[in-house]
Design an enzyme around this catalytic site. Structure first.
Site, mmCIF file in Angstrom:
data_model
loop_
_atom_site.group_PDB
_atom_site.id
_atom_site.type_symbol
_atom_site.label_atom_id
_atom_site.label_comp_id
_atom_site.label_asym_id
_atom_site.label_seq_id
_atom_site.Cartn_x
_atom_site.Cartn_y
_atom_site.Cartn_z
ATOM 1 N N PRO A 1 0.817 -1.224 0.000
ATOM 2 C CA PRO A 1 0.000 0.000 0.000
ATOM 3 C C PRO A 1 0.846 1.268 0.000
ATOM 4 C CG PRO A 1 -0.217 -1.203 2.088
ATOM 5 C CD PRO A 1 0.562 -2.068 1.176
ATOM 6 N N ARG B 1 -2.787 -7.521 -20.503
ATOM 7 C CA ARG B 1 -3.666 -6.978 -21.553
ATOM 8 C C ARG B 1 -2.906 -6.127 -22.566
ATOM 9 N NH1 ARG B 1 -8.979 -7.206 -21.113
ATOM 10 N NH2 ARG B 1 -9.376 -5.247 -22.183
ATOM 11 N N GLU C 1 2.958 -7.326 8.393
ATOM 12 C CA GLU C 1 3.273 -5.888 8.388
ATOM 13 C C GLU C 1 4.115 -5.468 7.186
ATOM 14 O OE1 GLU C 1 1.903 -3.547 10.522
ATOM 15 O OE2 GLU C 1 0.759 -5.362 10.928
ATOM 16 N N ASP D 1 -10.163 0.761 -24.349
ATOM 17 C CA ASP D 1 -10.430 0.598 -22.920
ATOM 18 C C ASP D 1 -10.380 1.941 -22.204
ATOM 19 O OD1 ASP D 1 -10.772 -2.099 -22.557
ATOM 20 O OD2 ASP D 1 -8.689 -2.516 -21.998
#
Ligand code: ADE
Length: 255
Positions: free
Chosen positions: A96, A161, A123, A176
């Site tokens: 993150p 893709r 963690e 897209d």
């Protein structure tokens, strides 16, 4: 015999403690078809295979105390060395704390021949691994999920893709959402009327030029109303700029 240079396939290698997590990717959908056709290769590397204790432990308590566990550097370092078949192979760590993944990063990574992904848990991983081996720290959004595996799936699918041949018609990738920095236009299929709502007339006209223009315009309407932040970064063509001015003018009149 003609010397046809074989296009290199992209090799995806994923270091994880849950290799089975990725099995569905190889069984369903676009990614699976490309894998079976040999357009991409995919391999999981079980981090526990690089441990040397009876418990096959991959994590330990953090130095300095605090909650959670941290992936130990030794097994992870060994797994990365095993996974990289050459020095230039890029290592991607799903976290993150990384750069938020987008279409530009997907396109950039699709040019690589081999990519190694590290899926963290707990963690996180020992910082020395990040400093020594990681080329890209990538996040799938500003929230925390319980491990890097679902994030790796998302990122790998989006990269694949952009590999030639993976999506049958490259045209659909180019159209897209996000390919040109804009959202996609709305799509409709049969029936012509659903719950009293008709398909926009232009789409039934058979006039391809008008349809193209409507779609171009709708991409701008969608982006302007749902993600105006994208318009600030998008490189618009002269036609798009003109259309956008018209749309803004029309919207201004409505309010
Ligand atoms: N691991 C936990 N949360 C994540 C996120 N948002 N992106 C990538 N990896 C993660």
């Amino acid at each position: 015999m003609e010397n046809i240079e074989k296009k290199p396939i992209v090799k995806f290698k994923v270091i994880t403690i849950f290799p089975d997590f990725f099995k569905p990717m190889l069984e369903y959908g676009v990614f699976s078809r490309a894998y079976k056709k040999g357009l991409i290769s995919f391999e999981t590397i079980d981090l526990r295979d690089f441990t040397n204790d009876n418990y096959k432990s991959v994590d330990d308590e953090p130095y300095g105390g605090g909650s959670g566990m941290v992936f130990k550097p030794v097994p992870l370092g060994k797994a990365i060395k095993k996974a990289k078949s050459k020095k230039e192979t890029k290592v991607v760590y799903l976290t993150p704390s990384g750069r938020v993944f987008n279409s530009d990063i997907a396109k950039e990574l699709a040019k690589e021949e081999e990519l190694v992904f590290i899926c963290g848990r707990y963690e996180g991983i020992d910082q020395r691994i990040v400093d020594l081996y990681v080329d890209y720290e990538v996040s799938i959004g500003d929230y925390v999920i319980s491990g890097g595996e679902p994030a790796a799936m998302v990122v790998i699918d989006a990269i694949a893709r952009h590999v030639e041949g993976v999506v049958k018609e490259m045209e659909s990738v180019v159209k897209d959402s996000f390919y040109d920095g804009l959202l996609d236009y709305p799509h409709y299929t049969r029936p012509e009327t659903y719950n009293g709502r008709k398909v926009p007339e232009v789409l039934l006209s058979g006039d391809h030029k008008r349809i193209e223009l409507w779609r171009e315009k709708m991409k701008l309407v969608e982006t302007l109303t749902k993600r105006p932040d994208l318009l600030e970064k998008a490189k618009l063509t002269q036609t798009q700029k003109k259309l956008l001015t018209e749309i803004k003018e029309q919207l201004r009149k409505l309010t």
